[in-house]
Design a protein around this motif. Structure first.
Motif, PDB file in Angstrom:
ATOM      1  N   THR A 150      -4.836  -0.668  -2.633  1.00  0.00           N
ATOM      2  CA  THR A 150      -6.131  -0.454  -1.124  1.00  0.00           C
ATOM      3  C   THR A 150      -5.313   0.280  -0.236  1.00  0.00           C
ATOM      4  OG1 THR A 150      -5.165  -2.305   0.069  1.00  0.00           O
ATOM      5  CG2 THR A 150      -7.535  -2.883  -1.792  1.00  0.00           C
TER       6      THR A 150
ATOM      7  N   GLU B 188      -5.162  -0.524   2.451  1.00  0.00           N
ATOM      8  CA  GLU B 188      -4.420  -0.557   3.535  1.00  0.00           C
ATOM      9  C   GLU B 188      -3.179  -1.709   3.395  1.00  0.00           C
ATOM     10  OE1 GLU B 188      -5.285  -5.252   6.005  1.00  0.00           O
ATOM     11  OE2 GLU B 188      -7.143  -4.555   4.937  1.00  0.00           O
ATOM     12  N   ASP B 189      -2.924  -1.248   2.081  1.00  0.00           N
ATOM     13  CA  ASP B 189      -1.810  -2.029   1.220  1.00  0.00           C
ATOM     14  C   ASP B 189      -0.347  -0.724   1.458  1.00  0.00           C
ATOM     15  OD1 ASP B 189      -2.752  -4.507  -0.043  1.00  0.00           O
ATOM     16  OD2 ASP B 189      -2.803  -3.620  -1.359  1.00  0.00           O
TER      17      ASP B 189
END
Length: 848
Positions: free
Chosen positions: A486, A488-489
């Motif tokens: 994602t 965020e990852d």
């Protein structure tokens, strides 16, 4: 012939094979495991040389059979120990050959020493065949049973005693065979037995203490030798088993600080550590731990810590527990459950028991579970699902840089392995693999290519969205995710890299302006390689790259084989400019061994036989007969070697595969030889050629069946216990080995009826082929895989009967295999023993 007269044959056969297994262990410790294969494959020419000697000096030796057998067996016992004790002290270092031609002389000296016990052991077996021509079947059965016991017994013995002590047991078997044979010496019986007893005393009492510790004689390029050069460094514990020699080293004056991939931004000094070396090189550390996670905060600044920035309180599977460094990292990162898998039970004992207090008893915590097993087998058997599978770095940088692992079959990093690991991940789970960074890159790009292929095989259309790669100044860590990273990852990856001055070589959405910022290279090879491997030109990029980075597979599991012939001239030019480390020495040494084996086979085996060719009768089709036994020698070992290598995955360790598969082939091929006459009578209608033709058709059918069935069989049965897998392995080997044991005795029977004088030729030619095939099989497997090796072996079997068809038909009677028509005198040469051959790890036996 009384049964007791055959016991010395079984003893010397067991001792000879056991000696070969032990040499494999010795030279894995002293040098690296494929240097063992190089030296032993040449030393085993002693089998062929002994056959040549017996063919040329048959009459005087047979006349004094008890004396000749006893002397040969005693000389085997003496040289088995003395040759190794002397050879390991020679200043030979294979890595120096490229710049120090003088090493070739020491290599030749090693050959000359190590050939001796094989020469004397094989002479005993050959003498027994000559002396008892009417009892070939019984002699052959004792020979094969002894060899099988030697193969399996040595592996068990190595769990109890270290290799030097085990070698004294092997020498004792030789002396026992000599003493039993000496009972047939009417006038000199007791003096002979007394002399042998004295030799046993010298070998067993005086010699071992002077050389029982192999460490001081290791290659100077091994990590253990380098570590012991540090002032006051000392060995505090040593454990030996077939799985490796474990050496624990402490260094109070210059503390050991082992933290591969540690950031240059780290400011915390690691706690005290103990270094644990396997066979003097692969290294792991046992770290002092007080229970306070803050004392190991430095682990957060290694590349292996990256997945813990993405996952919160993960369930972790560590494939390769070692000394527990990755367990500490997982606990420090707040892992919920940690399952750690370790193959070597002695490593487990060191970490969980012997040094438990030093390590803070981390393996006794309720949320840490330590499992004994092999990585692939555990992944297949576990019913759990994990958020993170961590594959730590356990091999040394020096071994990786020198390319000495080229010939090491590694089923941990194959395409099928990564698919197995992905299957046990939870949604959102990650595989993290850390490797040493080499420039130009090889390991990491090959791993990236393998991960890409594994994801695509599981139906992923955009593999790049599930891959991330960062590097420090000396390591790189690849993340392979179950699902796409994602936003965020990706931000967590960027933040982790920035905090630790690591470079991102690949992440979803990364651009060329965001790479090569901290640990700068003249080019960002990994980013460029990742782009190419994820793009439409992947195949062309892999083909054009200077090193072989094609994905490793279970059929071609040589992950560390990067060698390409077209790059050799350039690399040799650079060797004097610091480029020697870019050469993959394992492949070059194997190719060199093939050349040496060819030359020595001609000089030691074929040339003496050619000089004695006048003994052959006119009209004997020497070329066709010779090609027949050449084809059998190649075919038998091609198939056997491929089976040994394939069973490494199933049985969990190369030495287990060697012992089990070799013992199976020996025993069941011996059974095939025993029933060959009956097969010829029933299936071949009394014709040896027809019997051979039908036998090779069965061999071809069985090989085709195994090629299709073995992968799925292994996949389904990998989770069984070791005892169950050994039993299943023997059952699978049995039918194929039985039929592979028929063509040689049937062919020898057919040829012997035509010309008794050709029998030693058959042994010599077949022995020469066996030496060459052991090396050729590995080279071929490295290029086209084990399937290709089996296919070639099968074709050779199918061609072989045509070489005998029509040749000597007028002599083809119902002669039992192994006998020649004239039973009033010994045959012109010895009935050949299955020569034992070692290749790419495995030990081979073969006469097809």
């Amino acid at each position: 012939m009384r049964m007791g007269r055959l016991v010395p044959v079984g003893l010397i056969s067991a001792a000879t094979l056991a000696h070969e297994v032990l040499l494999m262990r010795f030279y894995s410790i002293i040098q690296w495991h494929h240097f063992a294969y190089m030296i032993i494959s040449i030393a085993l020419l002693g089998f062929g040389a002994s056959g040549t000697l017996l063919a040329l000096a048959r009459r005087p030796l047979v006349k004094r059979y008890p004396e000749a057998f006893a002397a040969s067996a005693a000389l085997f016992g003496i040289t088995a120990v003395a040759s190794v004790a002397t050879a390991e002290r020679l200043p030979f270092n294979a890595l120096e050959i490229v710049w120090n031609p003088g090493q070739l002389g020491w290599l030749a000296a090693s050959y000359a020493l190590l050939v001796l016990p094989f020469f004397f052991g094989a002479s005993c077996i050959g003498l027994a065949f000559i002396r008892h021509p009417g009892q070939i079947g019984r002699v052959y059965s004792f020979d094969l049973v002894g060899a099988g016991v030697g193969a399996l017994g040595t592996v068990g013995l190595l769990f109890i005693v270290p290799p030097p002590v085990a070698l004294c047991f092997v020498a004792a078997l030789g002396f026992a065979a000599a003493a039993l044979a000496a009972t047939g010496m009417a006038r000199h019986r007791w003096p002979a037995v007394g002399g042998l007893g004295l030799a046993v005393l010298v070998i067993g009492v005086w010699l071992p203490p002077s050389w029982a510790a192999p460490g001081p004689h290791m290659s100077q390029y091994k990590g253990l030798r380098m570590a012991l050069e540090v002032p006051n460094a000392r060995v505090v514990e040593e454990r030996s088993s077939p799985l490796g020699l474990l050496t624990v080293v402490e260094s109070p004056t210059v503390p050991i600080r082992y933290a591969p991939g540690l950031s240059l931004a780290n400011t915390q000094e690691p706690p005290a550590q103990l270094a644990v070396f396997t066979d003097g090189d692969s290294i792991t550390a046992i770290t002092a731990f007080s229970g306070d996670p803050a004392t190991v905060a430095y682990l957060d600044r290694t590349t292996a810590a990256l997945p813990y920035r993405i996952l919160k309180r993960p369930r972790v599977l560590i494939l390769g527990a070692g000394g527990g460094e990755q367990v500490l990292l997982a606990l420090r990162a707040g892992a919920d459950i940690v399952d750690a898998v370790e193959l070597n039970p002695q490593m487990i004992d060191l970490a969980r028991n012997r040094f438990a207090d030093f390590a803070g008893r981390i393996f006794s915590r309720p949320n840490v579970h330590l499992h004994l097993g092999e990585a692939r087998a555990f992944a297949a058997a576990t019913g759990e699902r994990y958020d993170l599978i961590q594959m730590p770095l356990l091999d040394s940088f020096s071994a990786s840089a020198a390319g000495v692992q080229t010939m090491h079959e590694n089923y941990t990093y194959t395409l099928e392995a990564l698919r197995d690991y992905l299957a046990v991940l939870r949604p959102g789970g990650i595989i993290a693999i850390t490797r040493w960074l080499r420039v130009p890159p090889r390991d990491i790009l090959k791993l990236f290519a393998t991960a890409t292929a594994a994801l695509e095989a599981d139906g992923v259309t955009e593999a790049g969205q599930q891959l991330a790669l960062i590097r420090s100044w000396n390591t790189a860590t690849l993340l392979v995710a179950k699902s796409a990273f994602t936003g965020e990852d990706v931000e967590a990856i960027r933040s982790f890299a920035s905090d630790n001055f690591f470079d991102i070589s690949w992440a979803p959405g990364i651009s060329s302006t965001q790479v090569n910022q901290y640990n700068q290279l003249d080019r960002e090879y990994l980013y460029e390689g990742a782009l190419a491997l994820l793009g439409p030109e992947r195949t062309d990029f892999i083909e054009r790259y200077k090193f072989d980075i094609a994905p490793a597979t279970d059929d071609r599991p040589y992950f560390f084989d990067f060698f390409r012939w077209r790059a050799l001239p350039e690399l040799l030019t650079l060797r004097t400019q610091g480029g020697a480390a870019m050469l993959d020495w394992g492949y070059l040494i194997l190719a060199t061994t093939l050349v040496q084996a060819t030359i020595l086979s001609v000089v030691l085996i074929l040339l003496p036989l050619w000089l004695g060719r006048q003994a052959l009768a006119r009209g004997v089709p020497r070329l066709r007969f010779g090609l027949y036994f050449l084809a059998l020698g190649l075919a038998f070992l091609f198939i056997e070697i491929a089976f040994i290598q394939r069973f490494v995955l199933f049985l969990g360790h190369p030495l287990y595969a060697v012992a089990v598969v070799l013992a199976g082939f020996l025993a069941f091929a011996g059974l095939g030889s025993a029933v060959a006459a009956r097969w010829m009578a029933l299936a071949g209608g009394g014709s040896a050629v027809r019997g051979i033709a039908l036998a090779v058709v069965v061999i071809a059918c069985l090989c085709a069946t195994y090629l299709l069935a073995l992968p799925s069989v292994f996949e389904r049965l990998l989770a069984l216990t070791d005892a169950a897998k050994i039993s299943i392995a023997l059952l699978m080997i049995a039918p194929l080995a039985v039929f592979m044991g028929m063509p040689f005795p049937l062919g020898l029977s057919h040829v012997g009826t035509c010309s008794q004088a050709f029998v030693p030729w058959a042994w010599g030619i077949n022995g020469c082929a066996s030496v060459l095939s052991a090396i050729l099989a590995v080279l071929i497997a490295m290029h086209i895989g084990f399937t290709g090796v089996v296919v070639i072996g099968t074709i050779l079997y199918l061609v072989a009967p045509a070489l005998l068809a029509g040749a000597g038909d007028r002599y083809d009677q119902k002669t039992p295999p192994g006998l020649v028509p004239d039973r009033n005198r010994a045959p012109a040469g010895p009935m050949p023993k299955n020569p034992i051959r070692l290749a790419s790890g495995p030990i081979e036996s073969g006469r097809g």
